[in-house]
Scaffold this active site. Structure first.
Site, PDB file in Angstrom:
ATOM      1  N   HIS A 154     -15.435  -0.912 -13.240  1.00 25.44           N
ATOM      2  CA  HIS A 154     -16.000  -0.121 -12.221  1.00 25.44           C
ATOM      3  C   HIS A 154     -16.653   1.150 -12.643  1.00 25.44           C
ATOM      4  CE1 HIS A 154     -13.597  -2.206  -8.998  1.00 25.44           C
ATOM      5  NE2 HIS A 154     -14.997  -3.593  -9.293  1.00 25.44           N
ATOM      6  N   VAL A 213     -15.297  -2.853   1.673  1.00 26.13           N
ATOM      7  CA  VAL A 213     -13.804  -2.127   2.481  1.00 26.13           C
ATOM      8  C   VAL A 213     -13.992  -0.871   2.523  1.00 26.13           C
ATOM      9  CG1 VAL A 213     -11.778  -2.183   2.987  1.00 26.13           C
ATOM     10  CG2 VAL A 213     -12.627  -4.701   1.474  1.00 26.13           C
ATOM     11  N   GLY A 214     -14.806  -0.246   1.349  1.00 32.87           N
ATOM     12  CA  GLY A 214     -14.361   1.314   2.014  1.00 32.87           C
ATOM     13  C   GLY A 214     -16.059   1.528   2.449  1.00 32.87           C
ATOM     14  N   ARG A 244     -25.160  -5.320 -17.072  1.00 33.68           N
ATOM     15  CA  ARG A 244     -23.896  -5.113 -17.223  1.00 33.68           C
ATOM     16  C   ARG A 244     -23.463  -4.949 -18.120  1.00 33.68           C
ATOM     17  NH1 ARG A 244     -20.298  -7.766 -13.060  1.00 33.68           N
ATOM     18  NH2 ARG A 244     -18.511  -5.703 -13.003  1.00 33.68           N
ATOM     19  N   GLU A 272     -24.283   0.014  -8.157  1.00 36.97           N
ATOM     20  CA  GLU A 272     -25.174  -0.188  -9.682  1.00 36.97           C
ATOM     21  C   GLU A 272     -25.771  -0.599 -10.272  1.00 36.97           C
ATOM     22  OE1 GLU A 272     -20.091  -2.242 -10.040  1.00 36.97           O
ATOM     23  OE2 GLU A 272     -20.394  -2.175  -8.152  1.00 36.97           O
ATOM     24  N   ASN A 282     -27.163  -8.700 -14.366  1.00 39.44           N
ATOM     25  CA  ASN A 282     -25.679  -8.523 -14.449  1.00 39.44           C
ATOM     26  C   ASN A 282     -25.219  -9.954 -14.698  1.00 39.44           C
ATOM     27  OD1 ASN A 282     -23.259  -8.393 -13.692  1.00 39.44           O
ATOM     28  ND2 ASN A 282     -23.350  -7.944 -12.036  1.00 39.44           N
ATOM     29  N   ARG A 335      -6.753 -10.990  -6.306  1.00 36.65           N
ATOM     30  CA  ARG A 335      -5.910 -10.171  -7.496  1.00 36.65           C
ATOM     31  C   ARG A 335      -4.573  -9.279  -7.822  1.00 36.65           C
ATOM     32  NH1 ARG A 335     -10.950  -7.413 -10.994  1.00 36.65           N
ATOM     33  NH2 ARG A 335     -11.926  -9.009  -9.645  1.00 36.65           N
ATOM     34  N   LEU A 343     -13.942  -0.419  -2.800  1.00 35.18           N
ATOM     35  CA  LEU A 343     -12.612  -0.902  -2.702  1.00 35.18           C
ATOM     36  C   LEU A 343     -13.817  -2.078  -1.930  1.00 35.18           C
ATOM     37  CD1 LEU A 343     -10.763   1.121  -0.074  1.00 35.18           C
ATOM     38  CD2 LEU A 343      -9.523   0.098  -2.663  1.00 35.18           C
TER      39      LEU A 343
HETATM   40  P1  AMP Z   1     -17.790  -6.040  -2.133  1.00 35.29           P
HETATM   41  O1  AMP Z   1     -17.229  -6.924  -3.790  1.00 35.29           O
HETATM   42  O2  AMP Z   1     -18.308  -5.226  -2.653  1.00 35.29           O
HETATM   43  O3  AMP Z   1     -19.003  -6.744  -2.831  1.00 35.29           O
HETATM   44  O4  AMP Z   1     -16.901  -6.051  -1.193  1.00 35.29           O
HETATM   45  C1  AMP Z   1     -16.951  -7.541  -0.243  1.00 35.29           C
HETATM   46  C2  AMP Z   1     -14.963  -7.039   0.502  1.00 35.29           C
HETATM   47  O5  AMP Z   1     -15.664  -6.404   1.224  1.00 35.29           O
HETATM   48  C3  AMP Z   1     -14.954  -8.454   1.143  1.00 35.29           C
HETATM   49  O6  AMP Z   1     -13.926  -8.947   0.539  1.00 35.29           O
HETATM   50  C4  AMP Z   1     -14.613  -8.197   2.289  1.00 35.29           C
HETATM   51  O7  AMP Z   1     -12.950  -7.888   2.269  1.00 35.29           O
HETATM   52  C5  AMP Z   1     -15.457  -6.706   2.589  1.00 35.29           C
HETATM   53  N1  AMP Z   1     -15.935  -6.047   3.847  1.00 35.29           N
HETATM   54  C6  AMP Z   1     -17.149  -6.918   4.047  1.00 35.29           C
HETATM   55  N2  AMP Z   1     -17.882  -6.232   4.734  1.00 35.29           N
HETATM   56  C7  AMP Z   1     -16.610  -5.605   5.384  1.00 35.29           C
HETATM   57  C8  AMP Z   1     -16.578  -5.171   6.636  1.00 35.29           C
HETATM   58  N3  AMP Z   1     -17.305  -5.235   7.670  1.00 35.29           N
HETATM   59  N4  AMP Z   1     -14.506  -5.033   7.486  1.00 35.29           N
HETATM   60  C9  AMP Z   1     -14.536  -4.600   6.643  1.00 35.29           C
HETATM   61  N5  AMP Z   1     -14.417  -5.412   5.395  1.00 35.29           N
HETATM   62  C10 AMP Z   1     -15.935  -5.787   4.928  1.00 35.29           C
END
Ligand code: AMP
Length: 395
Positions: A177, A327-328, A88, A382, A8, A238, A206
């Site tokens: 995504h 987040v999810g 990717r 991914e 990637n 964003r 998320l």
């Molecule tokens: P990703 O782009 O999938 O790596 O997600 C990154 C984002 O996930 C971070 O900017 C956080 O906002 C969120 N995140 C990661 N760990 C946690 C957590 N334990 N609780 C809440 N949000 C989280």
């Protein structure tokens, strides 16, 4: 052993993973950062062994040389041991609904999509070209973020602007995504023990970037990102959806195109509203009484529920809501707020399972027994999806 190397490539970074498809199992993974800066770093992990290389890497070629050294020192990958290299690629326009084994025509088509993704596609191309020289005897496969959404009907992908202008400039919804939405929607069907072709899901990716997708029978029928990854849900930095008239107004007020780009991509979303783009920091600030953080969280949740409602209507029947990405997968507060008060729609979360599902290693069902719609937390992967699609493409 069937091994796929997944690459990637960003403008100054390369993320890589070597996957043994029997299992499947990650054999090694690493990240090369700050390519082209005075000091670059490579962090590498292979079967419990960690390695770090710090030295200037002036371009992607030197980055891949460092990666080859890291493999050599941990788990040497002999010539001929790779089945494919999966890349990717962010934008495939409307040319690619499937992964593509890379040849000159595919390279030209990816180049042709640069105007649609001026930041991402050039970096993806660079990574491909350098890797094809480094691994000349193996098939290279492009896996596109946009491909999964090529099944959207025209009613979902067409913007209601002058048809000739839209078509001349390829202005339409593409969505992104795609590898994540494809992976988690299939994983959800497998978890439910249902054929993918008979499973309807709303997948909520998320992370720092965020998008929602309506998946009918394994096929994307709508998604929240658009021509670019700027549309749809509120994200880390964003904006997500905004009245296009606001942009015309800001241009009239003296902002230039560069200002708008910076505003919408870097100074918007959670960061723009409250100064924090990480949900953990937003929660902490909100708990300290920071009103802008509380309001940012409200706007964030509202935008997810907006798409949840829209996609529920589009699908008609829904088997599962799927939460994934940073987040999810980790934030029970966001999940609870997204699903709050939807019992009459057959959506009900079980508080203790929701609390327990923090970074689960496997699918977790957080709905109550009575909930008609299952609510699942599915860790996305991914890299594995790119590897799987690459293997399918080389047949
Ligand atoms: P990703 O782009 O999938 O790596 O997600 C990154 C984002 O996930 C971070 O900017 C956080 O906002 C969120 N995140 C990661 N760990 C946690 C957590 N334990 N609780 C809440 N949000 C989280």
């Amino acid at each position: 052993m069937t091994q796929i190397l997944v690459l990637n490539s960003g403008s100054s970074s390369i993320k890589y993973e070597l996957i043994d498809m029997a299992g499947p199992q990650t054999r090694a993974a690493g990240l090369i950062e700050r390519i082209g800066e005075p000091m670059s770093t490579l962090t590498h992990e292979a079967q419990g062994r960690q390695l770090r290389i710090e030295r200037p890497m002036s371009d992607h070629r030197e980055g891949l040389t460092a990666m080859a050294e890291a493999f050599e020192q941990t788990i040497p990958v002999r010539a001929g041991a790779l089945t494919a290299v999966g890349h990717r690629v962010v934008h495939g326009g409307d040319r690619f609904a499937q992964p593509a084994v890379i040849d000159d025509a595919v390279l030209d088509a990816i180049r042709d999509c640069i105007p649609l993704a001026p930041l991402h596609n050039p970096a993806n191309l660079l990574g491909i070209e350098v890797a094809m020289q480094a691994y000349p005897d193996v098939a290279h496969v492009a896996v596109f973020d946009t491909a999964f959404h090529q099944t959207m009907p025209e009613s979902s992908f067409r913007y209601a602007i002058d048809r000739a202008t839209a078509d001349a400039h390829r202005i339409r919804r593409y969505g992104f995504h795609g590898t994540s939405h494809a992976y988690v929607s299939r994983a959800a069907a497998a978890f439910l023990g249902r054929p993918v072709a008979q499973t309807n899901t709303i997948t909520l990716h998320l992370g720092n970037g965020a998008s929602a997708c309506a998946v009918r029978g394994g096929v994307s029928i709508d998604t929240s990102m658009g021509l670019t990854p700027l549309a749809g849900l509120v994200m880390g930095t964003r904006s997500g959806d905004i009245d296009p008239g606001a942009l015309i107004h800001l241009l009239n007020m003296g902002l230039d195109l560069g200002d708008l780009d910076t505003l919408l991509n870097r100074r918007s979303g959670l960061k723009g509203m409250c100064g924090h783009n990480d949900l953990r920091e937003v929660h902490a600030a909100s708990a300290r009484g920071d009103r802008s953080a509380a309001s940012a969280l409200d706007v964030y949740v509202h935008s997810i529920r907006h798409y949840l409602g829209a996609y529920l209507v589009e699908l008609g029947t829904l088997d599962a809501i799927v939460f994934t990405a940073g987040v999810g997968e980790n934030d029970p507060v966001v999940r609870a707020r997204v699903c709050a008060g939807l019992e009459s729609l057959g959506i009900e979360i079980e508080a203790s399972s929701n609390e327990a599902a923090r970074g689960p290693s496997d699918v977790a069902d957080i709905a109550t027994a009575a909930s008609r719609v299952r609510v699942l937390v599915v860790p996305t992967n991914e890299e594995l999806e790119i590897a799987t699609q690459s293997l399918e493409a080389v047949g």
